[in-house]
Design an enzyme around this catalytic site. Sequence first.
Site, PDB file in Angstrom:
ATOM      1  N   LYS A 156      85.775 -18.462  11.954  1.00  9.05           N
ATOM      2  CA  LYS A 156      84.979 -18.424  13.140  1.00  9.05           C
ATOM      3  C   LYS A 156      84.991 -17.350  14.077  1.00  9.05           C
ATOM      4  O   LYS A 156      86.389 -16.933  14.349  1.00  9.05           O
ATOM      5  CB  LYS A 156      84.893 -19.918  13.730  1.00  9.05           C
ATOM      6  CG  LYS A 156      83.590 -19.998  14.355  1.00  9.05           C
ATOM      7  CD  LYS A 156      82.674 -20.686  13.439  1.00  9.05           C
ATOM      8  CE  LYS A 156      81.139 -21.091  14.036  1.00  9.05           C
ATOM      9  NZ  LYS A 156      80.399 -21.849  13.036  1.00  9.05           N
ATOM     10  N   ASP A 196      75.636 -18.413  14.480  1.00  6.38           N
ATOM     11  CA  ASP A 196      75.822 -19.718  15.056  1.00  6.38           C
ATOM     12  C   ASP A 196      75.149 -19.917  16.574  1.00  6.38           C
ATOM     13  O   ASP A 196      74.232 -18.814  16.863  1.00  6.38           O
ATOM     14  CB  ASP A 196      77.389 -19.824  15.619  1.00  6.38           C
ATOM     15  CG  ASP A 196      77.834 -21.513  15.576  1.00  6.38           C
ATOM     16  OD1 ASP A 196      77.899 -22.041  14.818  1.00  6.38           O
ATOM     17  OD2 ASP A 196      77.998 -21.823  16.713  1.00  6.38           O
TER      18      ASP A 196
HETATM   19  N1  GLU Z   1      77.558 -21.360  11.757  1.00  3.62           N
HETATM   20  C1  GLU Z   1      77.340 -22.039  10.781  1.00  3.62           C
HETATM   21  C2  GLU Z   1      78.126 -23.318  10.614  1.00  3.62           C
HETATM   22  O1  GLU Z   1      78.671 -23.884  11.426  1.00  3.62           O
HETATM   23  C3  GLU Z   1      76.971 -21.324   9.537  1.00  3.62           C
HETATM   24  C4  GLU Z   1      78.366 -20.372   9.001  1.00  3.62           C
HETATM   25  C5  GLU Z   1      77.803 -19.420   8.005  1.00  3.62           C
HETATM   26  O2  GLU Z   1      76.796 -19.471   7.482  1.00  3.62           O
HETATM   27  O3  GLU Z   1      78.771 -18.622   7.566  1.00  3.62           O
HETATM   28  O4  GLU Z   1      78.640 -23.697   9.303  1.00  3.62           O
END
Ligand code: GLU
Length: 475
Positions: A156, A196
Amino acid sequence: MPANPRAALIGTGPQLLRPESTTVTETLSAVPAVVRDVYATVQARDPHEPEFQQAVHEVLESIAPVLEAHPEFVDGGIVERLVEPERQILFRVPWIDDRGRLQVSRGFRVQFSSVLGPYKGGLRFHPSVNLSIIKFLGFEQIFKNALTGQGIGGAKGGSDFDPHGRSDAEIMRFCQSFMNELYRHLGEHTDVPAGDIGVGAREIGYLFGQYRKITNRHESGMFTGKGVQWGGAEVRTEATGYGAVFFAQEMLAMRGASLEGARVAVSGSGNVAIYAIKKAWQLGATPVTASDSSGYVVDEAGIDVDLLRDIKERERSRISEYAARRPTARFVEGSRPWQVPVDIAIPSATQNELGEGDARTLIANGVRAVAEGANMPSTPGAVAAFQAADVLFGPGKAANAGGVATSALEMSQNAARQRWSFDDSETKLRAIMKAVHDAAFDAAARYGRPGDYVVGANSAGFERVAHAMLAQGVI
Ligand code: GLU
């Protein structure tokens, strides 16, 4: 000394000296002593990271039966290794605002685990972003991604940059500066970001463009959530919200129930909320709420999703504007939608947005199921209240896994230079959400906690990661 001397041999060092804490021993009483020591280590090493501690605690509490069944996971130091990211990148992001002033934001990318595939997880741009938030999200992402069965690791990232009220030009300059540093850590086989909170189609475009410029490579698979005209996958935009509703549908089906005729409370008004609302309508339910940080709207006629999109995505206005334009709706300032009587709740705004008191109100009003569209929106007290009241509870790790699962489908399409249709992609998402549900449901039953999707999701995700870590050696 650590309660279990083997912990010291695994080598997490002097931090294993456990601080006085009753919570650790009380709430983690079922897990092996070595794992309690690991939690104490996290508390001692990262005392200023409450969200990260919360996320770790929830997982450790859930996986006690897995560790009991698999002593090799304890001996292999799986938990000790998992709570420490493989790599953390913290960087300066200087940019010039429209008035010509220099601004300095903070950039983060926490690459937690690549044992199942390249690091994968979104970027969040929000003033609340700090290392604790990014680490909790990255930690959750490891198990969520494992649960999808798609061959993606966990990561992340983001920044404390606040996109709110910034011009397009400012957003672009910020994204370019952010990528000027981060590009060297990314790549389709290395680390693949996505969106996100605060990072949508516009930001992804600027970030991808700058990566392409710096590297001189049109490397489609290094970012997901791209525009469908330039390598993005159909259904990626809708996937998290649609997936959360599919997950609710699966849980309800286990009790012979459905979404037909149900009233649904959704919080948030971003990408996840909008498409949860849309899918709830399509499956015969009536979504009656949406929210932002200023308050919520309740619309007894059901939320007009096109109006909501116009206001939040096109105009980027406050949610009160929805009630101003819609006679059946009312705006409630400074509060969240949990006092509205509903059958289903889909918290889709942000972490810890639904507390124990909110859970008790929802329960008193007859809520039957909760599917988390956001990451960790329910506090531990709220989760315990739902479970004690026998409310179906789908944790974000499982219920919102549709977003990242569809990102993995985007990576597959990019690698094969293919484009799948919307219908085909939605069918695949639907099947993945059923598989995620079943994996969590089956693991919960296997480990003696039938119907507990928290234990099920954590155990099923953890098992996959742990087996791979053992196979790949101590790295
Ligand atoms: N931010 C999204 C999550 O919390 C998607 C992450 C992604 O697609 O890599 O899963």
